[in-house]
Design a protein around this motif. Structure first.
Motif, short mmCIF file in Angstrom:
data_model
loop_
_atom_site.label_atom_id
_atom_site.label_comp_id
_atom_site.label_asym_id
_atom_site.label_seq_id
_atom_site.Cartn_x
_atom_site.Cartn_y
_atom_site.Cartn_z
N THR B 30 7.46 -8.20 3.15
CA THR B 30 7.21 -7.56 2.32
C THR B 30 6.26 -7.76 1.43
O THR B 30 5.12 -6.98 1.27
N ALA B 31 5.00 -8.68 2.05
CA ALA B 31 4.24 -8.92 1.26
C ALA B 31 3.22 -7.45 1.70
O ALA B 31 2.63 -7.05 1.21
N LEU B 32 3.23 -7.11 3.29
CA LEU B 32 2.26 -5.77 3.74
C LEU B 32 2.60 -5.26 3.13
O LEU B 32 1.79 -4.29 3.14
N ALA B 33 4.39 -4.55 3.23
CA ALA B 33 4.25 -3.15 2.32
C ALA B 33 4.08 -3.20 0.93
O ALA B 33 3.54 -2.11 0.90
N ASN B 34 4.30 -4.11 0.25
CA ASN B 34 3.83 -3.77 -0.38
C ASN B 34 1.80 -4.02 -1.42
O ASN B 34 1.11 -3.49 -2.65
N ILE B 35 1.13 -4.04 -0.08
CA ILE B 35 -0.19 -3.77 -0.57
C ILE B 35 -0.31 -2.14 -0.32
O ILE B 35 -1.39 -2.02 -2.17
N PRO B 36 -0.25 -1.08 0.17
CA PRO B 36 -0.17 -0.19 0.17
C PRO B 36 0.35 0.46 -0.94
O PRO B 36 0.02 1.49 -1.86
N LEU B 37 1.26 0.06 -1.14
CA LEU B 37 3.02 0.61 -2.06
C LEU B 37 1.99 0.22 -3.56
O LEU B 37 1.92 0.91 -4.94
N THR B 38 1.45 -1.10 -3.47
CA THR B 38 1.14 -1.49 -5.25
C THR B 38 -0.27 -1.16 -5.07
O THR B 38 -0.36 -0.62 -6.62
N LEU B 39 -1.73 -0.25 -4.45
CA LEU B 39 -2.48 0.35 -4.81
C LEU B 39 -1.94 1.62 -4.73
O LEU B 39 -2.29 2.22 -6.24
N PHE B 40 -0.95 2.15 -4.12
CA PHE B 40 -0.37 3.72 -4.29
C PHE B 40 0.39 3.78 -5.80
O PHE B 40 -0.10 4.41 -6.66
N LEU B 41 0.91 2.41 -6.66
CA LEU B 41 1.28 2.25 -7.99
C LEU B 41 -0.17 2.94 -9.33
O LEU B 41 -0.20 3.31 -9.93
#
Lengths: 135, 127
Positions: B30-41
């Motif tokens: 989930t940490a890995l997934a959160n990186i691009p997704l958070t940057l997108f947000l």
């Protein structure tokens, strides 16, 4: 191990207050603190999304709060916590591979991520303010 | 009656908790997934700054924004629950209080995620 004290009454090893504060240790604590702050901060994201889904009036009200000085300060802190926790996570990914445990390397990564989190946060805000025409 | 055995001695030989590295692994995925997704947000919010309700609602409801946002909400909620679980296990000593906190943690993260998912779907279906 938490139950050890209550069950046997034996002394536990010394805790935080006995050690001299060091940057690596403070950054470890900060990683957990930013994580906990983001946990609570997720309520702000939920609030904002619900406001957008509710309608223009309520959205403008929430946007007004977010755009006020206290709101901006909270959001600036939120941005920093997010970036800082993310960079801390990247550090942990490096450590997960078994690399980067030499003390000079650890010290460098810790300093670099602290500087980068502050720099990136300021950059994001400057870019957002510039883009929205506020400055 | 005084218990003469140490906590370590009591658990020796019982084997693992049958979960192995599951907690660790899900935290990392989930940490890995959160990186691009958070940057997108973050980029999305930066671009939406100063926009009115119609613009924001249209953006959040568009598939290219809604799908990554849904992914972020779900991944972040799982990540948050795992992280807070460790904090609770570290600091809440009493067994009853600990269980209550762990359940509250699951409820809180589940509710936050559902609230976000509801809002994003409502925006996507254009109401």
């Amino acid at each position: 191990m938490a139950n050890a004290k209550s069950q046997t009454g034996r002394p536990l090893s010394p805790h935080l207050q006995i050690y001299k504060p060091m940057l690596t240790m403070m950054m470890s604590i900060l990683h957990r603190m930013t994580g906990a702050a983001l946990y609570l901060g997720s309520l702000l994201l939920a609030w904002w999304l619900i406001a957008a889904a509710t309608g223009p009036d309520y959205f403008n009200f929430v946007n007004g709060l977010a755009g006020s000085l206290p709101g901006k300060l909270v959001l600036f802190g939120y941005t920093w916590a997010l970036i800082h926790h993310m960079l801390g996570g990247l550090r942990h990914f490096i450590w997960d591979t078994g690399r980067g445990f030499e003390l000079p390397t650890v010290e460098f990564m810790v300093r670099a991520s602290l500087a980068a989190s502050l720099g990136l946060t300021v950059f994001i805000w400057a870019a957002a303010l510039f883009y929205s025409g506020a400055v | 009656m005084a218990d003469m055995r140490t906590p370590l001695n009591k658990v020796r030989g019982l084997g693992s908790a049958k979960e192995g590295a599951d907690h660790f692994w899900r935290q990392r995925v989930t940490a890995l997934a959160n990186i691009p997704l958070t940057l997108f947000l973050v980029v999305s919010i930066a671009l939406l700054a100063g926009g009115d309700h119609a613009q924001v609602a249209a953006y959040l409801g568009s598939p290219l924004a809604a799908v990554p946002l849904l992914a972020l909400v779900i991944s972040a909620a799982i990540h948050m629950r795992l992280g807070m679980q460790v904090i609770i296990e570290d600091y809440v000593y009493g067994e009853g209080a600990k269980v209550l906190c762990l359940v509250a943690n699951t409820f809180f993260t589940g509710l936050v995620a559902l609230t976000c998912v509801y809002a994003i779907i409502k925006l996507s279906l254009g109401s």
